[in-house]
Design a protein around this motif. Structure first.
Motif, PDB file in Angstrom:
ATOM      1  N   VAL A  63      12.070 -10.501  17.547  1.00  0.00           N
ATOM      2  CA  VAL A  63      11.065  -9.950  18.470  1.00  0.00           C
ATOM      3  C   VAL A  63       9.810 -10.809  18.459  1.00  0.00           C
ATOM      4  N   VAL A  64       9.436 -11.283  17.254  1.00  0.00           N
ATOM      5  CA  VAL A  64       8.248 -12.133  17.141  1.00  0.00           C
ATOM      6  C   VAL A  64       8.475 -13.463  17.860  1.00  0.00           C
ATOM      7  N   VAL A  65       9.677 -14.012  17.685  1.00  0.00           N
ATOM      8  CA  VAL A  65      10.000 -15.284  18.341  1.00  0.00           C
ATOM      9  C   VAL A  65       9.993 -15.114  19.859  1.00  0.00           C
ATOM     10  N   GLY A  72       4.526 -18.452  26.307  1.00  0.00           N
ATOM     11  CA  GLY A  72       4.596 -19.814  26.833  1.00  0.00           C
ATOM     12  C   GLY A  72       4.751 -20.900  25.784  1.00  0.00           C
ATOM     13  N   LEU A  73       5.023 -20.540  24.530  1.00  0.00           N
ATOM     14  CA  LEU A  73       5.196 -21.544  23.483  1.00  0.00           C
ATOM     15  C   LEU A  73       6.574 -22.182  23.595  1.00  0.00           C
ATOM     16  N   GLY A  74       6.628 -23.487  23.481  1.00  0.00           N
ATOM     17  CA  GLY A  74       7.893 -24.198  23.513  1.00  0.00           C
ATOM     18  C   GLY A  74       8.630 -24.067  22.196  1.00  0.00           C
ATOM     19  N   ALA A  75       9.844 -24.623  22.134  1.00  0.00           N
ATOM     20  CA  ALA A  75      10.672 -24.504  20.931  1.00  0.00           C
ATOM     21  C   ALA A  75       9.979 -25.105  19.710  1.00  0.00           C
ATOM     22  N   ARG A  76       9.379 -26.281  19.881  1.00  0.00           N
ATOM     23  CA  ARG A  76       8.705 -26.924  18.747  1.00  0.00           C
ATOM     24  C   ARG A  76       7.464 -26.133  18.322  1.00  0.00           C
ATOM     25  N   GLY A  92       4.532 -23.074  14.651  1.00  0.00           N
ATOM     26  CA  GLY A  92       3.455 -22.098  14.704  1.00  0.00           C
ATOM     27  C   GLY A  92       3.845 -20.690  14.320  1.00  0.00           C
ATOM     28  N   VAL A  93       5.152 -20.369  14.391  1.00  0.00           N
ATOM     29  CA  VAL A  93       5.588 -19.001  14.135  1.00  0.00           C
ATOM     30  C   VAL A  93       6.652 -18.933  13.036  1.00  0.00           C
ATOM     31  N   ALA A 129       8.479 -18.093   7.350  1.00  0.00           N
ATOM     32  CA  ALA A 129       9.509 -18.419   6.347  1.00  0.00           C
ATOM     33  C   ALA A 129       8.915 -19.063   5.095  1.00  0.00           C
ATOM     34  N   LEU A 130       7.617 -19.364   5.119  1.00  0.00           N
ATOM     35  CA  LEU A 130       6.983 -20.116   4.036  1.00  0.00           C
ATOM     36  C   LEU A 130       7.159 -19.491   2.648  1.00  0.00           C
TER      37      LEU A 130
END
Length: 246
Positions: free
Chosen positions: A144-146, A153-157, A162-163, A168-169
């Motif tokens: 859902v966040v992705v 409007g964020l691209g795959a990269r 950024g997300v 996952a850090l």
């Protein structure tokens, strides 16, 4: 943060510094572990120099392992690389299937004695923790966040950096922590192929049946492993905004 853990950390750090900076002050403690007038303190090479060389070797190998494992872990969690996951996992597991001693035996005839074969063994041995935690961390990111990021409007990269990776850090840092601790102990075998490190002290003790040398080298390595594990735990908490549950 309670007082007891802080005092324990300071005590471990103080003992480590005393061992490597003023080793002769421990001569009365270790003398009871020697026989036939053998020296209680290893003096052929500075313990400080050996400790710094050991740390350099461990951090260099762990950095290479982390970069490689992170890159492959990201690749196999993308649609374009999903089909390569079984192959990647099999290759990464080679470092765990073959013991470091076997890797050294293969690497020495190819690259010679010294630091290089040890680096190869440590890099291979340290891949698995970061690889698996990277995959797990990225897979556990809430879809859902992705999708929300995609809707903005964020691209795959941009979504990845950024997300997904920030979320996952915590798990990725856990893998890096395990890699560092594993390599800290495993690096001692590098001295069998002339790599500079604390294994030199332990091997000298084994060759001369000097328990004092073995204990010195082992104690310094153990303190380093504990302090690095604890430091990585604190770093994880600082970067992620919460304390580790370990």
């Amino acid at each position: 943060m309670t007082v007891v853990p802080v005092l324990a950390r300071l005590g471990a750090l103080g003992l480590l510094l005393a061992l490597v900076l003023t080793p002769q002050s421990f001569a009365p403690v270790f003398r009871g572990l020697t026989e036939n007038g053998a020296p209680p303190i290893y003096t052929q090479t500075s313990l400080l120099d050996l400790t710094l060389a050991h740390l350099t070797l461990v951090f260099a190998a762990s950095l290479v392992s982390a970069v490689l494992a992170l890159a492959v872990g990201i690749f196999v969690t993308r649609p374009v690389g999903a089909a390569f996951l079984p192959l990647s996992r099999a290759l990464v597991n080679i470092g765990q299937v073959f013991p470091p001693v076997a890797v050294l035996a293969i690497a020495v005839p190819l690259v010679g004695f010294g630091t290089t074969p040890t680096l190869i063994a440590l890099v291979l041995y340290g891949l698995l923790p970061v690889f698996e935690t990277t995959i797990t961390g990225l897979r556990e990111v809430d879809p859902v966040v992705v999708e929300a990021a995609r809707g903005m409007g964020l691209g795959a990269r941009q979504r990845l950096w950024g997300v997904e990776l920030p979320l996952a850090l915590p798990l990725i840092l856990t893998g890096l922590r395990l890699t560092l601790v594993i390599n800290m102990g495993t690096a001692t075998i590098g001295s069998t192929v002339a790599a500079k490190g604390l294994g030199e002290v332990i091997i000298a003790g084994l060759q001369s049946s000097n328990t004092a040398f073995i204990l010195q080298g082992g104690l310094i390595v153990a303190l380093l492993a504990v302090l690095i594990y604890d430091g990585m735990t604190l770093l994880e908490g600082a970067l992620t905004g919460h304390e580790s549950r370990d």
